[in-house]
Each structure stands twice: as structure tokens, then as C-alpha cells.
Design a protein around this motif. Structure first.
Motif, mmCIF file in Angstrom:
data_model
loop_
_atom_site.group_PDB
_atom_site.id
_atom_site.type_symbol
_atom_site.label_atom_id
_atom_site.label_comp_id
_atom_site.label_asym_id
_atom_site.label_seq_id
_atom_site.Cartn_x
_atom_site.Cartn_y
_atom_site.Cartn_z
ATOM 1 N N LYS A 192 0.465 4.164 -2.900
ATOM 2 C CA LYS A 192 0.205 5.567 -2.571
ATOM 3 C C LYS A 192 1.290 6.472 -3.166
ATOM 4 C CE LYS A 192 -0.625 8.605 1.446
ATOM 5 N NZ LYS A 192 0.489 9.544 1.254
ATOM 6 N N ALA A 193 2.551 6.087 -3.004
ATOM 7 C CA ALA A 193 3.655 6.904 -3.505
ATOM 8 C C ALA A 193 3.638 6.978 -5.032
ATOM 9 C CB ALA A 193 4.986 6.337 -3.020
ATOM 10 N N ARG A 241 0.990 6.688 -7.011
ATOM 11 C CA ARG A 241 -0.130 7.547 -7.420
ATOM 12 C C ARG A 241 0.196 9.017 -7.205
ATOM 13 N NH1 ARG A 241 -5.202 4.013 -4.896
ATOM 14 N NH2 ARG A 241 -5.308 2.477 -6.606
ATOM 15 N N GLU A 242 0.859 9.327 -6.104
ATOM 16 C CA GLU A 242 1.244 10.715 -5.851
ATOM 17 C C GLU A 242 2.222 11.209 -6.915
ATOM 18 O OE1 GLU A 242 2.776 10.625 -1.910
ATOM 19 O OE2 GLU A 242 0.783 10.780 -0.952
ATOM 20 N N ARG A 257 0.814 -1.226 0.000
ATOM 21 C CA ARG A 257 0.000 0.000 0.000
ATOM 22 C C ARG A 257 0.848 1.278 0.000
ATOM 23 N NH1 ARG A 257 -5.228 -0.924 3.993
ATOM 24 N NH2 ARG A 257 -6.268 -2.533 2.692
ATOM 25 N N PRO A 258 1.919 1.352 0.804
ATOM 26 C CA PRO A 258 2.732 2.576 0.744
ATOM 27 C C PRO A 258 3.299 2.835 -0.657
ATOM 28 C CG PRO A 258 3.266 1.311 2.701
ATOM 29 C CD PRO A 258 2.394 0.439 1.862
#
Length: 395
Positions: free
Chosen positions: A362-363, A365-366, A358-359
Motif C-alpha cells: 500500500k505504501a 503504491r501511494e 500488505r502495508p
């Protein structure tokens, strides 16, 4: 006596840190970006700019255009593997010295082959020499001109050849642009100002010495090989002999000779192959923090090695086309884990080739959102779409 070993994890740390792909190593200038990877791939015009964006905290198109066209600290040059690169000036001299004669000779040989097949060129060698002299004369005094302008102005560049007779892909091609490529490879002329924007290459040709403000200081081929291979080893090492031969577009004989004259050591790699590093470069680097990357097609990191499993894993067939051109890639923790693309609305989407934590999601996508914001209305069209594009909506 056993060889020292360099693990895959350490190779990835070197890749991230030396190529300025982690925040604490970001470059301050485009010149530092180019130096970090020896030279930036420039076959697709937008790649140079997207490669710089990936390695700088606050990159603007004007930063690179300043280095290319105002300060001229970065120069476009046809070099290794007949690929267009953007080099810092010191590496430019090494590249032209090492591979310029080989590429220029290949260009000339191919031109002669085609000219001899045509009845319109009774003296192929003489035609090439007259065409070269005409171009050199037209570009004196710092003048620049487009390929079209030179062909309209110089009768010596007129003439075309037919190719692929009877084939669906057959046609007619002008010989003039090939003369310019031949002269560029040898370092006589260079792509100067660009009449297009950063997404489009419309170069104006000019004399190399006029563009640089002084003659390019060349060495012999062997000296160029040594210098260029040392640059590669300090930025991409460890690498195998196969990696170096492929990247340089040279021969095993030339590479082995250069390695024998450099202070290098052999190291064991995790895939049981033997790599090379400079003898003073065995100290391990601090591991890089897990980092999300979006690299453009033909990025120099993606294209830096011939043997790529240590950073591609099983994804090579999804990210490289059948001709060996690497597409737009998504990376996590020093490995390619997917590809990226632009949607119809201009936003950046990602196509993952494996599950990540998940991290990482998230990274990634950012980072995609950051690239979407930076691109704005720009639509850099891939010149070499990777195979994964075929499974995208509308692909």
C-alpha cells in the motif's frame, strides 16, 4: 580487545535518517539534500531532481534551479570515478582538491594517447596547452558559452580523431569537448547556466572563479582526501576500505593514509567484514519507521557503497547493469525490493522483486502515485535502464 559492532539494522537506520529519506528527517532545501549525501549524482540530468524530490516534503524544480543557477550554492563538478556530481560549495573544494588532479591527469593522458595516434596533431602537448589557454581567454569576465559556440569561435579547439578503425562502433570524435572536460576536472572551468530544461543537460561553460564569485579555495591532495573521507564516513559510515576506495575512485594507499590520520575506529559488521566510522559516531540511531522509497537511477544512496548486499540482498543483478550502473529502485524498510518505471501514459509502475507485506504494498503504491502526480507531463528517460526493464511489457 574486541571491536564494537554495528548491525545491519542499524546501518539501514543510518542510511534512512542521514540521507533524509524518512519524513521526520526530510530536508527543507536542496542544499541540505546534497549535504546529506556529500554530493548528488548528475550523470543523468533528471537524477538530481528526483533525488531531491525523494528527500523533501514539497520539492519543486525551481528550488533546485535556484540553488544551481541563481544562488550557486550547489555546483556541478566532474569528480570521483569521473562521475558528474552536484556539490555544496565546501564539499566542492574537498572533491576538487582530492580527486581533481587525478581525474584531470587521466583526461590529459587519454587525450595525448589519441592525439599521438593521429598525423593531424604533430605537437599533442602543445595543442592541449594552446586549446586550454584559448578557452580560458574566451571565458574571462564571467562570460559563458556552450561547447558548440566555443568550437565555432576558437580554431584552437578544432580537430578530431578517428577511433575504432574497421570496427562497427568506429567513427570520428571532436577533441574540443575533451579539453573542456579536462579543464573542468581541474576546477578551471565549470558547467554554469543550462540551456536545456531539467530533463536535458545543455551546459554553458564559464570560469569557476567567476561563477563562484571568488577563487575556489583548494588544499593539497592528502588534505582533500581526509576531508572528503570524513564527509563520507559521517553520511555513509560504517563502510569498509573497499567501499571507500571505490566511492572515492582513489587508491588503497591514499585511503589508508587518510584513515590513519583521522579519528576513526574499526567496527564489526554482520557480514563479518570490518568497517570504519568516526570515533565520535558510535552511538546508535533511533530505528526509522518502515518507509516506501522510489529512488532514481544512480541515486547517491544506491551508489554509496561497493559492497551492497546489506541493502540489495539478492537483487543486485536485476537493479544494476553490467557496468555497475544502478537503475530506478523501490525500497521498503531500508532495503531495495524492486524497481520503478513510467508507463506510456506517464503513470509510475513498480516491478517488485520480492513479496512484501500488505502495508508495504500500500505504501509503495501511494508513493508511486505521488511521483506520478509530481512528474505530470514530464518523461525522464532512463540513461541506464536496469535489467528488470527487459521483462516489462514492451521491454
Amino acid at each position: 580487545m574486541s571491536r564494537p559492532a554495528i548491525s545491519t539494522e542499524q546501518r539501514r537506520a543510518r542510511l534512512l535518517r542521514r540521507h533524509r529519506l524518512v519524513a521526520d528527517e526530510y530536508a527543507d532545501t536542496p542544499e541540505q539534500v546534497a549535504e546529506a549525501v556529500v554530493g548528488l549524482h548528475a550523470t543523468t540530468p533528471s537524477t538530481v531532481f528526483l533525488s531531491a524530490w525523494a528527500r523533501m516534503e514539497a520539492f519543486e524544480v525551481a528550488d533546485l534551479e535556484r540553488a544551481l543557477y541563481t544562488d550557486r550554492t550547489l555546483v556541478k563538478q566532474l569528480a570521483m570515478r569521473r562521475t558528474l556530481f552536484v556539490f555544496p560549495r565546501p564539499a566542492l573544494a574537498d572533491a576538487v582538491s582530492a580527486v581533481g588532479p587525478r581525474v584531470a591527469a587521466s583526461e590529459r593522458t587519454n587525450m595525448l594517447r589519441d592525439l599521438r595516434r593521429s598525423e593531424d596533431f604533430p605537437d599533442p602537448e602543445g595543442w592541449i596547452e594552446k586549446a586550454r589557454a584559448a578557452v580560458a581567454g574566451a571565458l574571462i569576465g564571467g562570460r559563458s558559452a556552450s561547447s558548440s559556440e566555443l568550437r565555432q569561435e576558437l580554431p584552437e579547439l578544432s580537430g578530431s580523431i578517428r577511433h575504432g578503425e574497421g570496427k562497427s562502433w568506429g567513427g570520428v570524435s571532436s577533441m574540443g569537448p575533451r579539453v573542456l572536460s579536462h579543464m573542468c576536472a581541474s576546477g578551471a572551468i565549470v558547467r554554469g547556466p543550462n540551456d536545456g530544461n531539467w530533463l536535458r543537460s545543455r551546459p554553458r561553460w564559464t570560469s569557476m572563479s567567476d561563477w563562484l564569485g571568488a577563487p575556489l579555495e583548494l588544499t593539497d591532495v592528502a588534505g582533500g582526501h581526509r576531508a572528503l573521507i570524513e564527509r563520507w564516513l559521517r553520511r555513509f559510515g560504517p563502510g569498509t576500505e573497499t567501499d571507500i576506495v571505490w566511492w572515492l575512485g582513489s587508491t588503497k594507499t591514499a585511503v589508508r593514509k587518510a584513515l590513519s590520520e583521522l579519528e576513526v575506529v574499526e567496527v564489526d559488521l554482520d557480514d563479518e567484514s570490518v568497517g570504519y566510522v568516526m570515533a565520535d559516531d558510535l552511538e546508535p540511531l533511533e530505528p526509522a519507521p518502515p518507509t516506501a522509497l522510489l529512488l532514481p537511477e544512480l541515486d547517491p544512496t544506491l551508489m554509496g557503497w561497493k559492497q551492497r548486499d546489506w541493502y540489495l540482498g539478492p537483487h543486485g543483478s536485476h537493479l544494476f547493469d553490467s557496468n555497475g550502473n544502478g537503475g530506478q529502485t523501490v525500497w521498503w524498510d531500508g532495503r531495495a525490493v524492486g524497481g520503478w518505471y513510467q508507463r506510456a501514459d506517464g503513470s509510475v509502475g513498480v516491478h517488485m522483486l520480492e513479496k512484501v507485506a500488505r502495508p508495504a504494498v500500500k505504501a509503495i503504491r501511494e508513493r508511486a502515485d505521488e511521483l506520478s502526480s509530481w512528474l505530470g507531463d514530464a518523461r525522464p528517460k532512463p540513461g541506464y535502464p536496469a535489467p528488470f526493464h527487459k521483462v516489462l511489457p514492451g521491454g
